[in-house]
Design an enzyme around this catalytic site. Structure first.
Site, PDB file in Angstrom:
ATOM      1  N   ASP A  79       9.959  -6.733   2.050  1.00 58.38           N
ATOM      2  CA  ASP A  79      10.109  -6.128   3.367  1.00 58.38           C
ATOM      3  C   ASP A  79      11.540  -5.621   3.431  1.00 58.38           C
ATOM      4  O   ASP A  79      12.458  -6.244   2.888  1.00 58.38           O
ATOM      5  CB  ASP A  79       9.831  -7.113   4.499  1.00 58.38           C
ATOM      6  CG  ASP A  79       9.576  -6.395   5.830  1.00 58.38           C
ATOM      7  OD1 ASP A  79       9.173  -5.210   5.807  1.00 58.38           O
ATOM      8  OD2 ASP A  79       9.789  -6.999   6.896  1.00 58.38           O
ATOM      9  N   THR A  80      11.690  -4.466   4.034  1.00 57.77           N
ATOM     10  CA  THR A  80      12.992  -3.812   4.091  1.00 57.77           C
ATOM     11  C   THR A  80      13.304  -3.429   5.520  1.00 57.77           C
ATOM     12  O   THR A  80      12.408  -3.025   6.263  1.00 57.77           O
ATOM     13  CB  THR A  80      12.991  -2.550   3.199  1.00 57.77           C
ATOM     14  OG1 THR A  80      12.850  -2.957   1.845  1.00 57.77           O
ATOM     15  CG2 THR A  80      14.275  -1.755   3.341  1.00 57.77           C
ATOM     16  N   PHE A  97      12.084   8.660   1.048  1.00 56.40           N
ATOM     17  CA  PHE A  97      11.151   8.447   2.154  1.00 56.40           C
ATOM     18  C   PHE A  97      11.843   7.604   3.217  1.00 56.40           C
ATOM     19  O   PHE A  97      12.968   7.162   3.044  1.00 56.40           O
ATOM     20  CB  PHE A  97       9.860   7.769   1.664  1.00 56.40           C
ATOM     21  CG  PHE A  97      10.072   6.441   0.993  1.00 56.40           C
ATOM     22  CD1 PHE A  97       9.912   5.253   1.687  1.00 56.40           C
ATOM     23  CD2 PHE A  97      10.434   6.369  -0.348  1.00 56.40           C
ATOM     24  CE1 PHE A  97      10.114   4.027   1.072  1.00 56.40           C
ATOM     25  CE2 PHE A  97      10.622   5.148  -0.977  1.00 56.40           C
ATOM     26  CZ  PHE A  97      10.460   3.976  -0.264  1.00 56.40           C
ATOM     27  N   ASN A 109       0.834  -1.199   0.000  1.00 55.26           N
ATOM     28  CA  ASN A 109       0.000   0.000   0.000  1.00 55.26           C
ATOM     29  C   ASN A 109       0.869   1.250   0.000  1.00 55.26           C
ATOM     30  O   ASN A 109       0.355   2.360   0.013  1.00 55.26           O
ATOM     31  CB  ASN A 109      -0.920   0.016   1.228  1.00 55.26           C
ATOM     32  CG  ASN A 109      -2.054  -0.974   1.098  1.00 55.26           C
ATOM     33  OD1 ASN A 109      -2.740  -0.998   0.082  1.00 55.26           O
ATOM     34  ND2 ASN A 109      -2.247  -1.816   2.100  1.00 55.26           N
ATOM     35  N   ASN A 110       2.182   1.065  -0.011  1.00 55.21           N
ATOM     36  CA  ASN A 110       3.122   2.183   0.028  1.00 55.21           C
ATOM     37  C   ASN A 110       3.307   2.732  -1.385  1.00 55.21           C
ATOM     38  O   ASN A 110       3.960   2.117  -2.229  1.00 55.21           O
ATOM     39  CB  ASN A 110       4.456   1.708   0.613  1.00 55.21           C
ATOM     40  CG  ASN A 110       5.457   2.825   0.790  1.00 55.21           C
ATOM     41  OD1 ASN A 110       5.560   3.732  -0.024  1.00 55.21           O
ATOM     42  ND2 ASN A 110       6.226   2.734   1.857  1.00 55.21           N
ATOM     43  N   ARG A 154      16.594  -1.952  -2.412  1.00 52.95           N
ATOM     44  CA  ARG A 154      15.394  -2.340  -3.152  1.00 52.95           C
ATOM     45  C   ARG A 154      15.705  -2.415  -4.639  1.00 52.95           C
ATOM     46  O   ARG A 154      15.269  -3.328  -5.326  1.00 52.95           O
ATOM     47  CB  ARG A 154      14.241  -1.363  -2.889  1.00 52.95           C
ATOM     48  CG  ARG A 154      12.919  -1.833  -3.501  1.00 52.95           C
ATOM     49  CD  ARG A 154      11.720  -0.979  -3.093  1.00 52.95           C
ATOM     50  NE  ARG A 154      11.512  -1.068  -1.655  1.00 52.95           N
ATOM     51  CZ  ARG A 154      11.786  -0.086  -0.796  1.00 52.95           C
ATOM     52  NH1 ARG A 154      12.277   1.059  -1.210  1.00 52.95           N
ATOM     53  NH2 ARG A 154      11.574  -0.244   0.487  1.00 52.95           N
TER      54      ARG A 154
END
Length: 192
Positions: A68-69, A148, A8-9, A177
């Protein structure tokens, strides 16, 4: 090929969309009318990525991937790690997370850190994991307005600017990423 990115990001979605070839149509959770948040209850980044990808595959049957980060800081024994997004508590707030991290590093000699991303791809009933790591250090204060999360206080190895001072194109070439997505893209290009 249609592929759901289980996030949802919107920042992540935009970042990833810019990296994928046009032959892959990326769908967001909004595109498939799914607005729930999957609870990230695993103790590893890989585990959380699997939880999110499996949720979409089981409920909708779509080929999808999730990530996931975590930011892993050496002098904090790898913290905040899997708890990076909620480091300062709920609700998730990047500014509070950065301030808490800077405070915890105030008297530490080393500021070495790494961002690590784990991607879980569910495709045609098979599951694959891709990882990307970007080593660097935590700055003493914020620098830059782009990006961000922890971007304003993370300076990648070999660079003089923070992630928040780089263009999206510059950051995507070297970021955790970006590296994981590049591995995913190479895999998808050779798939089938």
């Amino acid at each position: 090929m249609k592929l759901v990115f289980a996030t949802n990001n919107l920042n992540k979605l935009k970042e990833v969309q810019e990296m994928l070839p046009q032959s892959i149509q990326l769908l967001s959770l909004k595109d498939i009318n799914y607005f729930n948040e999957v609870e990230e209850t695993a103790i590893t980044l890989e585990g959380n990525a699997k939880l999110k990808a499996n949720d979409i595959t089981i409920k909708f049957g779509f080929n999808c991937f999730a990530d996931d980060t975590g930011l892993e800081v050496a002098s904090l024994d790898g913290k905040p790690g899997v708890y990076s997004a909620r480091f300062a508590g709920e609700p998730s707030n990047s500014e509070n997370n950065m301030q808490k991290l800077l405070l915890e590093l105030e008297n530490k000699k080393t500021r070495k850190a790494q961002f690590r991303t784990a991607i879980c791809l569910n495709i045609d009933k098979n599951q694959y994991i891709f990882e990307g790591i970007c080593k660097g250090e935590i700055l003493k204060e914020k620098q830059g307005e782009k990006g961000f999360g922890y971007d304003p206080i993370f300076k990648p190895e070999g660079f003089h600017q923070s992630f928040a001072e780089m263009s999206a194109e510059e950051k995507n070439k070297i970021s955790h990423r970006g590296i994981a997505i590049q591995k995913l893209v190479r895999f998808l290009k050779n798939y089938k």
